[in-house]
Write an enzyme that holds these catalytic residues in place. Structure first.
Site, mmCIF file in Angstrom:
data_model
loop_
_atom_site.group_PDB
_atom_site.id
_atom_site.type_symbol
_atom_site.label_atom_id
_atom_site.label_comp_id
_atom_site.label_asym_id
_atom_site.label_seq_id
_atom_site.Cartn_x
_atom_site.Cartn_y
_atom_site.Cartn_z
ATOM 1 N N ASN A 59 63.611 27.049 106.035
ATOM 2 C CA ASN A 59 63.284 26.636 107.395
ATOM 3 C C ASN A 59 64.587 26.382 108.138
ATOM 4 O OD1 ASN A 59 60.444 26.624 106.966
ATOM 5 N ND2 ASN A 59 60.596 24.638 105.965
ATOM 6 N N GLY A 98 60.433 23.712 111.456
ATOM 7 C CA GLY A 98 60.090 22.517 110.689
ATOM 8 C C GLY A 98 61.204 22.002 109.804
ATOM 9 N N GLN A 99 62.431 22.462 110.035
ATOM 10 C CA GLN A 99 63.534 21.921 109.217
ATOM 11 C C GLN A 99 63.685 20.434 109.521
ATOM 12 O OE1 GLN A 99 67.419 23.745 109.712
ATOM 13 N NE2 GLN A 99 68.311 22.549 108.055
ATOM 14 N N SER A 100 63.596 19.627 108.475
ATOM 15 C CA SER A 100 63.677 18.179 108.672
ATOM 16 C C SER A 100 64.908 17.574 108.009
ATOM 17 C CB SER A 100 62.411 17.496 108.139
ATOM 18 O OG SER A 100 62.269 17.737 106.752
ATOM 19 N N ASP A 136 60.632 18.842 94.959
ATOM 20 C CA ASP A 136 60.387 18.313 96.301
ATOM 21 C C ASP A 136 59.563 17.021 96.190
ATOM 22 O OD1 ASP A 136 60.338 19.744 99.380
ATOM 23 O OD2 ASP A 136 58.994 18.045 99.024
ATOM 24 N N HIS A 162 68.644 24.356 102.434
ATOM 25 C CA HIS A 162 67.866 24.316 101.196
ATOM 26 C C HIS A 162 66.887 25.468 101.157
ATOM 27 C CE1 HIS A 162 66.044 21.643 104.223
ATOM 28 N NE2 HIS A 162 64.857 22.002 103.752
HETATM 29 P P1 DGP Z 1 62.380 21.142 105.418
HETATM 30 O O1 DGP Z 1 61.152 20.813 106.175
HETATM 31 O O2 DGP Z 1 62.521 22.644 105.185
HETATM 32 O O3 DGP Z 1 63.627 20.526 106.000
HETATM 33 O O4 DGP Z 1 62.153 20.525 103.973
HETATM 34 C C1 DGP Z 1 62.664 19.312 103.552
HETATM 35 C C2 DGP Z 1 61.985 18.971 102.266
HETATM 36 O O5 DGP Z 1 62.724 17.973 101.615
HETATM 37 C C3 DGP Z 1 60.571 18.432 102.407
HETATM 38 O O6 DGP Z 1 59.669 19.318 101.761
HETATM 39 C C4 DGP Z 1 60.587 17.089 101.709
HETATM 40 C C5 DGP Z 1 61.861 17.099 100.935
HETATM 41 N N1 DGP Z 1 62.546 15.846 100.857
HETATM 42 C C6 DGP Z 1 62.976 15.075 101.894
HETATM 43 N N2 DGP Z 1 63.602 13.980 101.458
HETATM 44 C C7 DGP Z 1 63.599 14.068 100.095
HETATM 45 C C8 DGP Z 1 64.109 13.217 99.056
HETATM 46 O O7 DGP Z 1 64.705 12.169 99.269
HETATM 47 N N3 DGP Z 1 63.893 13.641 97.776
HETATM 48 C C9 DGP Z 1 63.249 14.814 97.481
HETATM 49 N N4 DGP Z 1 63.080 15.117 96.190
HETATM 50 N N5 DGP Z 1 62.758 15.620 98.440
HETATM 51 C C10 DGP Z 1 62.928 15.248 99.714
#
Ligand code: DGP
Length: 112
Positions: A85, A91-93, A29, A98
């Site tokens: 999430n 908080g799903q972004s 992450d 995933h």
């Molecule tokens: P969520 O909040 O469950 O949708 O988690 C999304 C996660 O994805 C967050 O912890 C940060 C990670 N993330 C977002 N963009 C990128 C990226 O471009 N690269 C990586 N390695 N992680 C990312």
């Protein structure tokens, strides 16, 4: 499909890869919330857990089992947590399914 995680799985956007096979891709992450914070994603685009159906049952189980496998590889003997999430309130972004694998510290409960 303009999806950042599809691009990561395809190698079009760089990531710190942890695991890859025909079905899934796992990577560190970008904003780790614990000493170990790995994301496991299906290569197939599924927008989130709420979009999964019966045809994804095996894939969902495989993601969880591989999370446990990676936890063993990271020697998270004290425990670990997997989190999905689903939706804005959770908080799903990123809208590509995933599984977060978190470990390496004591994890509070309930999560925020
Ligand atoms: P969520 O909040 O469950 O949708 O988690 C999304 C996660 O994805 C967050 O912890 C940060 C990670 N993330 C977002 N963009 C990128 C990226 O471009 N690269 C990586 N390695 N992680 C990312």
């Amino acid at each position: 499909m303009d999806c950042i995680f599809c691009k990561i799985a395809a190698g079009q956007i760089p990531s710190r890869k942890v695991w890859e096979d025909a079905r899934i891709f796992a990577f560190e992450d970008l904003h780790p919330a614990a000493p170990t914070h790995i994301l496991l994603i299906p290569k197939q685009h599924i927008s989130g857990l709420d979009a999964a159906d019966g045809s994804h049952d095996e894939l969902l189980g495989y993601l969880q089992r591989m999370a446990a496998h990676l936890a063993r590889e990271r020697r998270l003997a004290g425990g670990f947590r997997t989190v999905v999430n689903a939706g804005p309130d959770a908080g799903q972004s990123v809208f590509h399914l995933h599984v977060h694998l978190l470990g390496g510290r004591s994890l509070g409960w309930p999560p925020g």
